[in-house]
Design an enzyme around this catalytic site. Structure first.
Site, short mmCIF file in Angstrom:
data_model
loop_
_atom_site.label_atom_id
_atom_site.label_comp_id
_atom_site.label_asym_id
_atom_site.label_seq_id
_atom_site.Cartn_x
_atom_site.Cartn_y
_atom_site.Cartn_z
N TYR A 63 25.29 -36.88 13.50
CA TYR A 63 24.34 -36.60 12.42
C TYR A 63 25.21 -35.85 11.36
O TYR A 63 24.97 -35.86 10.33
CB TYR A 63 23.34 -35.70 13.05
CG TYR A 63 22.19 -36.56 13.41
CD1 TYR A 63 22.03 -37.32 14.53
CD2 TYR A 63 20.76 -36.08 12.73
CE1 TYR A 63 21.06 -37.95 14.91
CE2 TYR A 63 19.82 -37.14 12.93
CZ TYR A 63 19.73 -37.93 13.97
OH TYR A 63 18.73 -38.35 14.51
N LYS A 109 27.28 -40.43 27.92
CA LYS A 109 27.65 -41.72 28.14
C LYS A 109 29.30 -41.52 28.41
O LYS A 109 30.07 -42.20 27.57
CB LYS A 109 27.39 -42.52 26.80
CG LYS A 109 27.92 -44.03 26.75
CD LYS A 109 26.84 -44.98 27.67
CE LYS A 109 27.52 -46.57 27.71
NZ LYS A 109 26.57 -47.35 28.49
N ASP A 131 21.84 -45.08 28.79
CA ASP A 131 21.27 -46.29 29.11
C ASP A 131 20.26 -46.21 30.44
O ASP A 131 19.16 -46.59 30.25
CB ASP A 131 22.34 -47.48 29.09
CG ASP A 131 23.40 -47.14 30.00
OD1 ASP A 131 23.64 -46.21 30.39
OD2 ASP A 131 24.29 -48.19 30.01
N ASP A 152 17.43 -37.65 20.06
CA ASP A 152 16.57 -38.33 18.89
C ASP A 152 15.74 -39.59 19.43
O ASP A 152 14.59 -39.59 19.47
CB ASP A 152 17.31 -38.73 17.63
CG ASP A 152 16.34 -39.23 16.69
OD1 ASP A 152 15.59 -38.70 16.51
OD2 ASP A 152 16.84 -40.47 16.28
N ASP A 185 11.77 -40.26 21.16
CA ASP A 185 10.64 -41.12 20.74
C ASP A 185 10.24 -42.09 21.85
O ASP A 185 8.97 -42.34 22.02
CB ASP A 185 11.28 -42.07 19.62
CG ASP A 185 11.12 -41.57 18.17
OD1 ASP A 185 10.86 -40.55 17.91
OD2 ASP A 185 10.78 -42.21 17.05
C1 IPM Z 1 13.50 -36.38 14.22
C2 IPM Z 1 13.44 -37.31 13.04
C3 IPM Z 1 14.67 -36.95 12.30
C4 IPM Z 1 16.27 -36.94 13.39
C5 IPM Z 1 14.81 -37.84 10.92
C6 IPM Z 1 13.78 -37.75 10.22
C7 IPM Z 1 16.32 -37.22 10.11
O1 IPM Z 1 13.56 -38.62 13.54
O2 IPM Z 1 13.12 -35.01 14.07
O3 IPM Z 1 13.60 -36.76 15.20
O4 IPM Z 1 16.66 -37.99 13.35
O5 IPM Z 1 16.37 -35.92 13.69
MN MN Z 2 13.39 -38.71 15.82
#
Ligand code: IPM
Ligand code: MN
Length: 356
Positions: free
Chosen positions: A142, A187, A219, A243, A247
């Site tokens: 990032y 990894k 993975d 990240d 999700d």
């Molecule tokens: C999160 C989001 C952010 C990230 C984006 C919006 C930049 O997806 O907080 O997980 O990738 O960190």
């Molecule tokens: Mn995210």
């Protein structure tokens, strides 16, 4: 207690869920006799439109002068669909994380009683899942050196030993207060940065003999997460892996709209949902405010307002049990509630609910 809160509603559904978060904090203040002061700042696309900068100086100053930041979401399709855009709303979020030194992002994942069947995974797999992902938040790809030209581009996944040590320390300490199990996700079979993570972790685990530490390739971890989520207690991992995995992990709870996070580090802590700005839903009053409300609970816990946080979590559980939920959690045939209606219900409950 007196707390000065910087409120950054951001974009899309941000302002709607932010309103609920602030209302819940006001209800808590009223009930427990606290003084919470709220000051609003711009971030994301809203800030670009007003100032050209997704995280303006003024917002940074507001955050630094506050005890905590209640953040909602940033992002706007105008920028998503334009790879040429020079400034992006997400840069505001990243700037905030970097400039406040928020290197540790704590993302608890759990199932909610009554919602086990909301997950696309089988109930017997998800039931009782309860783990925390500790995501490194100010390093890795990032923030590493980037290069972009017409026919070549790269991002650099840079980590230093002190950066790895401080995030691992957060994970070990957290595990000490939980089920004493840390899984380091990397990894290391391919990436040099991951090999450094693993080496540092192997050195550090000796100082935490009461913690069981294991190592898993990302993975493999992504599969284990949805095959056997109860295996995990504390996952610690780098920015990008964290990240993606969080999700993925949100499907265990059944809705992205349920998961809060806290980001802590060198300066003012930030409390925010893990979901994005869902621009398609903006203004429709359908966004689930619970991730924001649970972020408020994490904020209260951060300041040792344990009873207050417990009560917020209790009324959230009650709202789910009683079906006072937004469409993402609704059942067919049952009535659904809007974002603000859920918020109003929570606030009303907060003022009357007993504390046990
Ligand atoms: C999160 C989001 C952010 C990230 C984006 C919006 C930049 O997806 O907080 O997980 O990738 O960190
Ligand atoms: Mn995210």
């Amino acid at each position: 207690m007196k707390l000065k809160i910087a409120v950054l509603p951001g974009d899309g559904i941000g302002p709607e869920i932010s309103r609920v978060g602030v209302d819940v904090m006001k209800a808590v203040a009223e009930r427990f006799g606290h003084e919470f002061e709220f000051d609003y700042g711009l971030a994301g696309a809203a800030a670009i439109r007003a100032t050209g900068n997704p995280f303006p100086e003024e917002t940074l100053k507001l955050c630094k002068d506050s005890d905590a930041v209640l953040f909602s979401a940033v992002g706007d399709p105008e920028y998503d669909n334009n790879p040429e855009a020079k400034v992006r709303p997400e840069q505001g979020l990243l700037a905030m994380r970097k400039q406040l030194g928020l290197f540790a992002n704590i993302r608890p994942i759990q199932t909610f009683p009554g919602l086990e069947d909301k997950s696309p995974l089988k109930r017997e797999i998800v039931e009782g899942s309860d783990f925390v992902c500790v995501r490194e938040l100010t390093g890795g790809m990032y923030f590493g050196e980037k290069y972009e030209s017409e026919d070549k581009a790269y991002d650099t996944n840079l980590y230093t030993k002190p950066e790895i040590e401080r995030i691992l320390k957060v994970a070990f300490e957290l595990a000490g207060k939980r089920k004493k199990h840390v899984t380091v996700v990397d990894k290391a079979n391919v990436l040099a940065s991951s090999r450094l993570w693993r080496k540092v972790a192997q050195d550090m685990e000796k100082d935490w003999p009461e913690i069981t530490t294991d190592y898993m390739f990302v993975d493999n971890a992504s599969m284990k997460l949805i095959q056997d989520p109860r295996f995990f207690d504390v996952i610690v991992t780098e920015n990008t892996f964290g990240d993606i995995l969080t999700d993925e992990a949100s499907v265990i709870s059944g809705s992205m709209g349920l998961l809060p996070s806290s980001s802590i580090g060198e300066s003012t802590p930030v409390f925010e949902p893990i979901h994005g700005s869902w621009p398609q839903a903006a203004g429709l009053d359908i966004a689930n405010p619970l991730a924001q409300v649970l972020s408020v609970a994490m904020l209260l816990e951060h300041f040792d307002l344990t009873e207050e946080a417990k009560l917020v979590r209790k009324v959230v559980d009650e709202s789910i049990k009683e079906g006072i939920v937004t469409p993402d959690l609704g059942e067919s045939g049952k009535s659904e509630y809007g974002t603000q209606a859920v918020g109003k219900w929570l606030c009303a409950r907060l003022t009357i609910s007993d504390q046990r």
